[in-house]
Design a protein around this motif. Structure first.
Motif, short mmCIF file in Angstrom:
data_model
loop_
_atom_site.label_atom_id
_atom_site.label_comp_id
_atom_site.label_asym_id
_atom_site.label_seq_id
_atom_site.Cartn_x
_atom_site.Cartn_y
_atom_site.Cartn_z
N TYR A 66 0.85 -1.19 0.00
CA TYR A 66 0.00 0.00 0.00
C TYR A 66 0.89 1.25 0.00
O TYR A 66 2.00 1.24 0.54
N LYS A 67 0.41 2.30 -0.61
CA LYS A 67 1.20 3.53 -0.68
C LYS A 67 1.60 4.00 0.72
O LYS A 67 0.87 3.79 1.69
N GLU A 68 2.75 4.63 0.80
CA GLU A 68 3.23 5.15 2.08
C GLU A 68 2.90 6.63 2.21
O GLU A 68 2.86 7.37 1.23
N THR A 108 -4.79 6.76 7.42
CA THR A 108 -3.94 5.75 6.79
C THR A 108 -4.52 5.32 5.44
O THR A 108 -3.80 5.23 4.44
N GLY A 112 -2.05 6.91 3.13
CA GLY A 112 -1.01 5.89 3.07
C GLY A 112 -0.56 5.46 4.46
O GLY A 112 -0.92 6.05 5.47
N THR A 113 0.25 4.40 4.48
CA THR A 113 0.71 3.85 5.75
C THR A 113 1.96 4.57 6.26
O THR A 113 2.73 5.14 5.48
N CYS A 114 2.12 4.52 7.57
CA CYS A 114 3.32 5.05 8.22
C CYS A 114 3.56 4.22 9.48
O CYS A 114 2.78 3.30 9.77
N LYS A 115 4.59 4.52 10.21
CA LYS A 115 4.90 3.74 11.41
C LYS A 115 3.72 3.69 12.38
O LYS A 115 3.40 2.64 12.94
N SER A 117 0.66 3.79 11.88
CA SER A 117 -0.51 3.04 11.42
C SER A 117 -0.64 1.71 12.15
O SER A 117 -1.75 1.24 12.43
N LEU A 147 2.84 -4.40 9.64
CA LEU A 147 3.31 -3.02 9.47
C LEU A 147 4.44 -2.70 10.44
O LEU A 147 5.38 -1.97 10.09
N LYS A 150 7.37 -4.18 8.80
CA LYS A 150 7.73 -3.50 7.55
C LYS A 150 8.50 -2.21 7.82
O LYS A 150 9.52 -1.94 7.18
N PHE A 151 8.00 -1.42 8.75
CA PHE A 151 8.62 -0.13 9.04
C PHE A 151 9.74 -0.22 10.08
O PHE A 151 10.32 0.79 10.46
#
Length: 321
Positions: A66-68, A108, A112-115, A117, A147, A150-151
């Motif tokens: 997913y977009k960040e 989100t 987009g996703t971030c830490k 999220s 997530l 990922k981050f």
């Protein structure tokens, strides 16, 4: 950073409403709308169901690809929302907890996703678990862990451990493993500077140690050590929660008069309960009642234990999560 530190400090010192007021102002200044006062429970429940349906159908690969999030103001708002989300989880004012989680997940999905999220999604998992949505809760909690990995957001491991791993996943986990997870999360929290949730993981470890039947003498020593550390770091909410356990353990070791936690003449404990009731700190009131009921039952005061359990149930009805 100044506002972030101030909000965390106020929350840790049990000045949550001041922390919330400052946090909401900062979030609005960053261009993010925030419902104040919180919407009614029915509206929040509908929003949670919509998000549940959306996330439950999201494949692992879809989320990971997913977009960040790139909008710096939204990222900053997410950081403040996360601070408030974590504060309302344990410190009180639970009516804001689902509002904050929903707002973060909406941001989100939109930006987009971030830490941060992963924290919001884990909190939704926790909320769904409390509503009996076990399958959806576990699925969405799994997404939060994805997530987190990922981050490489290790700074949020203490939060995820409290909210998802022990709040949801622990229902199928051995108690000893849960204790290890909590202790590891405490160490990680201290390492990355998340003092608030490091201390709550320490509390969780101590609570599970009590439940698991650890030697009371050994447990009392650990309660002393962690309790002093919490005071040293001005984490008074966690300190008070540990103090409740400490009082019960101390009574079990030394008391022969079968005094329950609630009926005790100990002024400090009575003061904590009175303050919690005055502040409508429902989670802390329940915490006091739970351990008061345990103590009363152990000492054979079954009617008192039943009365305390009923009082706790009445308080739980007022909680928003």
């Amino acid at each position: 950073r100044v506002y972030s530190t101030l909000i965390k400090s106020l929350a840790g010192e049990s000045k949550l409403q001041s922390a919330i007021d400052i946090g909401i102002k900062v979030i609005i200044d960053l261009g993010v709308k925030f419902p104040c006062p919180p919407p009614p429970k029915n509206a929040l429940k509908e929003d949670m169901i919509k998000l549940k349906i959306k996330l439950e159908k999201t494949a692992d690969a879809e989320l990971l690809n997913y977009k960040e999030m790139i909008d710096t103001k939204i990222i900053a708002a997410m950081k403040f929302l996360q601070i408030l989300l974590c504060a309302t989880f344990y410190f009180g004012n639970q009516q804001y907890f689902p509002v904050l989680a929903i707002q973060m997940i909406r941001l989100t999905l939109r930006h987009g996703t971030c830490k941060e999220s992963c924290v919001a999604i884990a909190c939704l998992s926790f909320l769904l678990s409390g509503s009996g949505e076990c399958k959806a809760s576990n699925r969405i909690g799994h997404l939060a862990v994805l997530l987190l990995e990922k981050f490489k957001a290790e700074e949020y491991l203490p939060v995820i451990n409290i909210v998802y791993i022990n709040g949801v996943h622990s229902r199928t986990m051995r108690l000893e493993l849960g204790m290890e997870e909590a202790l590891d999360a405490y160490k990680k929290g201290m390492q990355v500077g998340d003092i608030e949730f490091a201390m709550f993981n320490a509390y969780l470890y101590l609570m599970m140690s009590f439940i698991s039947g650890q030697s009371l003498v050994e447990l009392e020593m650990e309660l002393d050590v962690f309790g002093k550390r919490m005071v040293e770091y001005k984490q008074m909410t966690a300190s008070n929660m540990v103090l409740v356990i400490h009082c019960v353990v101390s009574n079990l070791i030394t008391t022969k008069d079968c005094l329950s936690l609630i009926a005790s003449q100990n002024e400090e404990r009575e003061s904590m309960l009175a303050h919690a009731i005055e502040a409508n700190s429902y989670s802390f009131i329940c915490h006091i009642y739970i351990f008061g009921g345990i103590e009363a039952y152990i000492f054979g005061k079954y009617e008192l234990a039943a009365d305390i359990a009923l009082k706790r149930q009445e308080v739980e009805k007022k909680m928003s999560r």
